[in-house]
Design a protein around this motif. Structure first.
Motif, PDB file in Angstrom:
ATOM      1  N   GLU A 202       0.717  -0.870   0.302  1.00 41.54           N
ATOM      2  CA  GLU A 202      -0.005   0.119  -0.548  1.00 41.54           C
ATOM      3  C   GLU A 202       1.169   0.850  -0.096  1.00 41.54           C
ATOM      4  OE1 GLU A 202      -3.097  -0.523   1.652  1.00 41.54           O
ATOM      5  OE2 GLU A 202      -3.236  -2.392   2.414  1.00 41.54           O
ATOM      6  N   VAL A 203       0.496   2.477  -0.525  1.00 36.40           N
ATOM      7  CA  VAL A 203       1.856   3.309  -0.904  1.00 36.40           C
ATOM      8  C   VAL A 203       0.390   4.818   0.373  1.00 36.40           C
ATOM      9  CG1 VAL A 203       2.069   5.171  -2.307  1.00 36.40           C
ATOM     10  CG2 VAL A 203       2.236   2.794  -2.801  1.00 36.40           C
ATOM     11  N   SER A 204       1.418   5.345   0.930  1.00 35.09           N
ATOM     12  CA  SER A 204       0.446   6.675   1.632  1.00 35.09           C
ATOM     13  C   SER A 204       1.498   8.199   1.060  1.00 35.09           C
ATOM     14  CB  SER A 204       0.753   6.997   2.672  1.00 35.09           C
ATOM     15  OG  SER A 204       2.104   6.574   3.210  1.00 35.09           O
ATOM     16  N   ASN A 205       0.891   9.198   1.256  1.00 36.24           N
ATOM     17  CA  ASN A 205       1.522  10.055   0.424  1.00 36.24           C
ATOM     18  C   ASN A 205       1.030  11.744   1.961  1.00 36.24           C
ATOM     19  OD1 ASN A 205       0.092  12.506  -1.647  1.00 36.24           O
ATOM     20  ND2 ASN A 205       2.606  12.321  -1.241  1.00 36.24           N
ATOM     21  N   LEU A 206       2.130  11.896   2.429  1.00 34.53           N
ATOM     22  CA  LEU A 206       1.649  13.131   3.255  1.00 34.53           C
ATOM     23  C   LEU A 206       1.125  14.551   2.470  1.00 34.53           C
ATOM     24  CD1 LEU A 206       1.514  14.206   6.201  1.00 34.53           C
ATOM     25  CD2 LEU A 206       3.817  14.558   6.221  1.00 34.53           C
ATOM     26  N   VAL A 207       0.266  14.973   2.606  1.00 41.54           N
ATOM     27  CA  VAL A 207      -0.429  16.467   1.786  1.00 41.54           C
ATOM     28  C   VAL A 207      -0.251  17.636   2.660  1.00 41.54           C
ATOM     29  CG1 VAL A 207      -2.278  17.511   0.579  1.00 41.54           C
ATOM     30  CG2 VAL A 207      -2.322  14.851   0.226  1.00 41.54           C
ATOM     31  N   ILE A 208       1.036  18.455   2.157  1.00 40.23           N
ATOM     32  CA  ILE A 208       1.395  19.379   3.240  1.00 40.23           C
ATOM     33  C   ILE A 208       1.099  20.726   2.044  1.00 40.23           C
ATOM     34  CG2 ILE A 208       3.297  20.555   4.370  1.00 40.23           C
ATOM     35  CD1 ILE A 208       5.188  18.049   4.345  1.00 40.23           C
ATOM     36  N   PRO A 209       0.346  21.663   2.986  1.00 40.97           N
ATOM     37  CA  PRO A 209       0.223  21.985   2.740  1.00 40.97           C
ATOM     38  C   PRO A 209       0.606  23.435   1.380  1.00 40.97           C
ATOM     39  CG  PRO A 209      -1.277  22.331   4.777  1.00 40.97           C
ATOM     40  CD  PRO A 209      -0.036  21.384   4.514  1.00 40.97           C
ATOM     41  N   GLY A 210       0.954  24.008   0.415  1.00 38.61           N
ATOM     42  CA  GLY A 210       1.865  24.538  -0.167  1.00 38.61           C
ATOM     43  C   GLY A 210       3.858  23.758  -0.032  1.00 38.61           C
ATOM     44  N   MET A 211       3.292  22.832   0.060  1.00 34.42           N
ATOM     45  CA  MET A 211       4.686  21.824   0.344  1.00 34.42           C
ATOM     46  C   MET A 211       4.448  20.587  -0.858  1.00 34.42           C
ATOM     47  SD  MET A 211       6.488  22.341   3.126  1.00 34.42           S
ATOM     48  CE  MET A 211       7.944  21.967   2.836  1.00 34.42           C
ATOM     49  N   THR A 212       3.241  20.109  -0.843  1.00 34.28           N
ATOM     50  CA  THR A 212       2.848  18.432  -1.730  1.00 34.28           C
ATOM     51  C   THR A 212       1.792  18.683  -2.006  1.00 34.28           C
ATOM     52  OG1 THR A 212       2.416  17.009  -0.143  1.00 34.28           O
ATOM     53  CG2 THR A 212       4.710  17.551  -0.288  1.00 34.28           C
ATOM     54  N   ASP A 213       0.746  19.828  -2.453  1.00 37.07           N
ATOM     55  CA  ASP A 213      -0.527  19.980  -2.272  1.00 37.07           C
ATOM     56  C   ASP A 213      -0.401  20.223  -3.889  1.00 37.07           C
ATOM     57  OD1 ASP A 213       0.556  22.387  -2.089  1.00 37.07           O
ATOM     58  OD2 ASP A 213      -1.625  22.362  -0.787  1.00 37.07           O
ATOM     59  N   ASP A 214       0.242  20.603  -4.818  1.00 33.76           N
ATOM     60  CA  ASP A 214       0.601  20.891  -5.576  1.00 33.76           C
ATOM     61  C   ASP A 214      -0.841  19.565  -6.601  1.00 33.76           C
ATOM     62  OD1 ASP A 214       0.956  22.517  -8.201  1.00 33.76           O
ATOM     63  OD2 ASP A 214       1.986  20.217  -8.684  1.00 33.76           O
ATOM     64  N   PRO A 215      -1.805  20.132  -7.170  1.00 35.26           N
ATOM     65  CA  PRO A 215      -2.518  18.852  -8.293  1.00 35.26           C
ATOM     66  C   PRO A 215      -1.514  18.178  -9.312  1.00 35.26           C
ATOM     67  CG  PRO A 215      -3.097  20.995  -7.988  1.00 35.26           C
ATOM     68  CD  PRO A 215      -2.208  20.812  -7.248  1.00 35.26           C
TER      69      PRO A 215
END
Lengths: 327, 71
Positions: A202-215
């Protein structure tokens, strides 16, 4: 004697005698590479396996979850930085050799041991030996890792564990270099290695505002997974809450998490989840064909499994994963 | 002795030498910052043995109490 090169992870630390590598764990002692945290467990807790997260691997099972100190990455957003970035000799620990760990898991009747919280790759030998000790007692083991490892050792580790959740920090090598002290390519290689070695992934991905949230980056991650791992790999987007060096940032807006979920589904990923948002509509598993709820959850708590021989009871679609009961 | 630059003052070093020294100090500081940590290392082994952490027994509170670790 002299310098020893550690070949466990892509950093390939050249370690002078009496010193450690970048992970603070692996030490050159008299010209031999030693893992200083072997058998020194700084966290041990019985968690639901959903918390790792695993959503398609024995839902509702418990996992004796452990870690030693240290990590080979240094992420600005690390939630467990007190133990991952601390000096191993300064963090209070329990002495548990692999056989002791297997014995505790058997005593507590947990069907799995999870190597998690910090970075199992950094405490590789301990995780490997413990997985083997557990297996000899009929106890499974799972890996929760950032996947920043060299190919040969990670493949060996995959052969002794039953499942892995690999956290892709961002589909952006620049982010890895600036905020994690690592790189993207070895992580992608680890994902492919897990698939090739037959380890449930399974894969996870932390969505950080302004850093890793680029669509665009989120979509690129999904496209890569679709091309290299397939549409059935469960993908967990995890909501960021302020931690460590990023305490100045706000928590990720739920709307951003919804956007990430939609990007992944629109790209063709079939099992997409949003984590760290209790009550989110995606926390239950829905059949990708007909939308029926097949595994119902409330947060990390399993409510019900409505599968018939691993298939959706409404349309008969096979749900990928392992849903058999465990003790 | 006559240096080819201007004197910094009575008994001082020539300005060019002084500036060169300052530049070298800045370059050395920058280099130390950029040098990978793995090459700088960390003293681990003081007396030929691996360092060990403070120990405590594993309790049911460790296993089942509340905790806020991720993963």
């Amino acid at each position: 004697m002299g310098i020893v090169e550690c070949t466990l992870c892509p950093k390939q630390c050249r370690i002078p005698e009496g010193r450690s590598g970048d992970c603070r764990i692996r030490v050159n002692l008299d010209g031999r590479l030693r893992a200083s945290t072997y058998g020194y467990v700084v966290a041990a807790h019985v968690d639901p396996i959903e918390k790792k997260p695993f959503f398609h691997f024995h839902p509702g099972a418990s996992a004796l979850s452990i870690a030693t100190a240290g990590c080979n990455l240094h992420c600005d957003a690390c939630q467990n930085w007190e133990i991952s970035q601390g000096n191993p000799e300064e963090v209070e620990a329990h002495r548990l050799l692999p056989e002791d760990l297997a014995r505790v898991a058997a005593r507590e009747r947990t069907p799995f041991v999870a190597f998690t919280y910090t970075e199992p790759i950094a405490y590789y030998e301990y995780a490997y030996d413990s997985a083997e000790a557990c297996r000899s007692r009929g106890i499974g083991s799972v890996l929760v890792s950032a996947g920043y490892a060299n190919d040969a050792p990670i493949r060996s580790l995959f052969r002794v564990v039953d499942a892995a959740t690999i956290d892709v920090k961002a589909f952006d090598d620049g982010f890895y270099r600036a905020h994690c002290g690592g790189g993207l390519k070895p992580v992608l290689n680890t994902l492919v290695a897990a698939r090739e070695e037959g380890t449930w992934l399974e894969v996870s991905n932390l969505v950080i505002p302004g850093m890793t949230d680029d669509p665009g980056k989120i979509e690129a991650l999904c496209r890569w997974i679709l091309s290299n791992l397939g549409e059935d790999v469960p993908l967990h987007f995890l909501r960021f809450v302020p931690h460590y060096r990023l305490e100045n940032l706000p928590a990720t807006p739920v709307q951003t998490m919804d956007t990430a979920w939609k990007i992944a589904r629109d790209a063709g990923m079939r099992y997409v989840y949003v984590g760290n948002v209790p009550g989110h509509s995606s926390e239950s598993t829905k059949c990708a064909s007909c939308g029926a709820v097949v595994v119902e959850r409330a947060g990390y708590r399993l409510q019900s499994v409505r599968l018939a021989d691993g298939r959706c009871p409404r349309c008969g679609t096979l749900i990928p994963g392992f849903f058999g009961g465990v003790r | 002795m006559r240096w080819d630059g201007h004197h910094a003052g009575a008994g001082g070093m020539p300005r060019r030498t002084f500036l060169l020294g300052v530049l070298m100090a800045i370059a050395a500081a920058l280099l130390a910052t950029l040098l990978p940590r793995r090459l700088r290392g960390r003293d681990e082994v003081a007396d030929g043995t691996l360092p060990t952490p403070p120990l405590r027994p594993l309790t049911s509170r460790d296993l089942y109490g509340r905790h806020d670790l991720a993963g």
